[in-house]
Scaffold this active site. Sequence first.
Site, short mmCIF file in Angstrom:
data_model
loop_
_atom_site.label_atom_id
_atom_site.label_comp_id
_atom_site.label_asym_id
_atom_site.label_seq_id
_atom_site.Cartn_x
_atom_site.Cartn_y
_atom_site.Cartn_z
N ASP A 44 3.52 2.95 -5.28
CA ASP A 44 2.47 2.87 -4.28
C ASP A 44 2.13 4.28 -3.79
O ASP A 44 2.81 4.83 -2.94
CB ASP A 44 2.94 2.00 -3.10
N ARG A 87 -0.41 -6.56 0.54
CA ARG A 87 -0.95 -7.84 1.01
C ARG A 87 -2.09 -8.33 0.13
O ARG A 87 -2.32 -9.54 0.02
CB ARG A 87 -1.37 -7.70 2.47
N LYS A 146 -0.78 8.61 0.50
CA LYS A 146 0.37 8.81 1.39
C LYS A 146 0.62 10.31 1.53
O LYS A 146 0.91 10.98 0.55
CB LYS A 146 1.61 8.14 0.81
N1 BES Z 1 4.68 0.02 0.74
C1 BES Z 1 4.13 0.35 1.99
C2 BES Z 1 5.05 0.00 3.15
C3 BES Z 1 6.28 0.83 3.28
C4 BES Z 1 6.28 1.98 4.04
C5 BES Z 1 7.47 0.41 2.72
C6 BES Z 1 7.42 2.72 4.20
C7 BES Z 1 8.62 1.15 2.87
C8 BES Z 1 8.59 2.31 3.62
C9 BES Z 1 2.82 -0.41 2.21
O1 BES Z 1 2.07 -0.64 1.08
C10 BES Z 1 1.99 0.44 3.10
O2 BES Z 1 1.62 1.50 2.70
N2 BES Z 1 1.71 -0.05 4.30
C11 BES Z 1 0.95 0.67 5.23
C12 BES Z 1 0.02 -0.29 5.93
C13 BES Z 1 -1.00 0.39 6.80
C14 BES Z 1 -1.99 1.12 5.93
C15 BES Z 1 -1.68 -0.65 7.63
C16 BES Z 1 1.90 1.33 6.21
O3 BES Z 1 2.92 0.71 6.58
O4 BES Z 1 1.67 2.48 6.57
ZN ZN Z 2 3.13 -0.76 -0.68
MN MN Z 3 0.79 1.01 0.63
#
Ligand code: BES
Ligand code: ZN
Ligand code: MN
Length: 495
Positions: free
Chosen positions: A261, A344, A268
């Site tokens: 991801d 999601r 990120k």
């Molecule tokens: N895979 C990530 C969530 C995650 C973050 C898992 C840190 C483990 C450690 C997920 O896909 C994500 O990026 N979520 C975002 C959602 C936001 C954009 C609403 C997040 O948590 O920042």
């Molecule tokens: Zn993710």
């Molecule tokens: Mn993500």
Amino acid sequence: MKISTNQATLVDWSGEFLAVGVPAGDHHGLLEALYSRFGDGLRRQLEVQNFSGKQSELVAFSLLDIAPQLLLLIGLGEAAHLDLNGLRQAAVKVAAACRGRSGRLGLQLPWETFSPQTATYAAAEAICLSYYNDQRFRSESDISARPDELILLGLTAEAIPNLMDVHSVCAGVNLARDLVNAPANSLTPDEMAKTAQCLAEDYGLELTVLDREKCAEKGMGAYLAVSQGSALNPCFIHLTYRPPGSASHRLCLVGKGLTFDSGGYNLKVGAAQIDMMKYDMGGSAAVLGAMRSLAELQPRGVEIHAIIAACENMINGRAIHPGDIVRASNGITIEINNTDAEGRLTLADALIYAGELNPDAIVDLATLTGACLIALGDEIAGLWSPNDTLAEGIRVAAERAGEGVWRMPLPASYREGLKSKLADLRNTGPRLGGSITAALFLKEFVSQDIPWAHLDIAGTVWTDKDRGIDPAGATGFGVRTLINWVLDQSDQIDA
Ligand code: BES
Ligand code: ZN
Ligand code: MN
């Protein structure tokens, strides 16, 4: 590591290692028994070392040429306060103290404080899991010696039926750990499908893998949108266990399967730890691990469907733009206001697919939100479910497994945050309560009459420090909770 029981006790066990759990106060005279076996020198030694049996206190004596060669005493704390996790921690401390030597480890703990079955499984699992050591990616493997046999002392074989189930459980957890530890250039969506293929062949499970075209035919626009910026093909995996005889229950286990991801164009950056995002398939790893164990344990009466929409979230000229609107396979349109809320989107189509199987329950596991890490830390997963019975069933299963789970709310008012000006939904709400809106988003894709639960394992999938049972790295979190929950469903049918 072999596991067995033996009626021998600290009085007469003569393997290479003898480990004895001693509660504070030692009301059962364990130490006296040891003194009469090993002599008064031991009494003096313990006095010098001030051994009191407090929790996690460990003393080791090398007896050199008489068996046992190594005597380990592990403090258990106040007997009245000893719980299953205390027992697990004691077992793991013993396991750590035995590192570097091979031989037979005889372990005596107060099995009778719990049901002997529960206590022996917990201790044996903890020890086996603590010895996990991933050497697949080194040129020269570096594994220190360890006991090759664990013997649970003071027990007859009849008292502990199916002790070998411990191996099935640990193999499932370790499969999940292997998958999560594997980097994204090694564990691709195709490789994930190959893992499912191996399980299908080894255990006679049914497997369907849908490629991009098949998923497009089914209208899985949310899932395919996530994968469209990746050079790797998406793999939609559906693995089925059918019990011997007839099945009266159908259960779906859905796992988030992002083999990497990057965040997409909402890349990120900064503290977001992009380098760790190989573990974003931890939910699907737990599901495959549990399937491996369950295929060996062969629960009756339950049909189990593992569903994984595996892909990568990457960037290229075809990748989704922030703001794109896509349509899931049930017709719901979604404005992707953040490409990093990709899990999601993949789960939406996976949950719709699961729902079409008409199951009695759906449980999904996902490394879904960083917000869950902030809320609950890295030892407790968030649990969401509109169904109290299912939520309680998962909670109890997790507690027995020694896995931390805490139920979180699904307030209807927070759904406002998911409203889009253009589409039926948008994929992210406000920053506050981010794991709750994520759960509410998933809920939109499950019909109200199917009991559904969601576990956010973003924090628990990985541990930076060695926790004993979980060495540093992938934890395999969720496997044991899922196994326990499915077995409970099966037992309820029998009853
Ligand atoms: N895979 C990530 C969530 C995650 C973050 C898992 C840190 C483990 C450690 C997920 O896909 C994500 O990026 N979520 C975002 C959602 C936001 C954009 C609403 C997040 O948590 O920042
Ligand atoms: Zn993710
Ligand atoms: Mn993500």
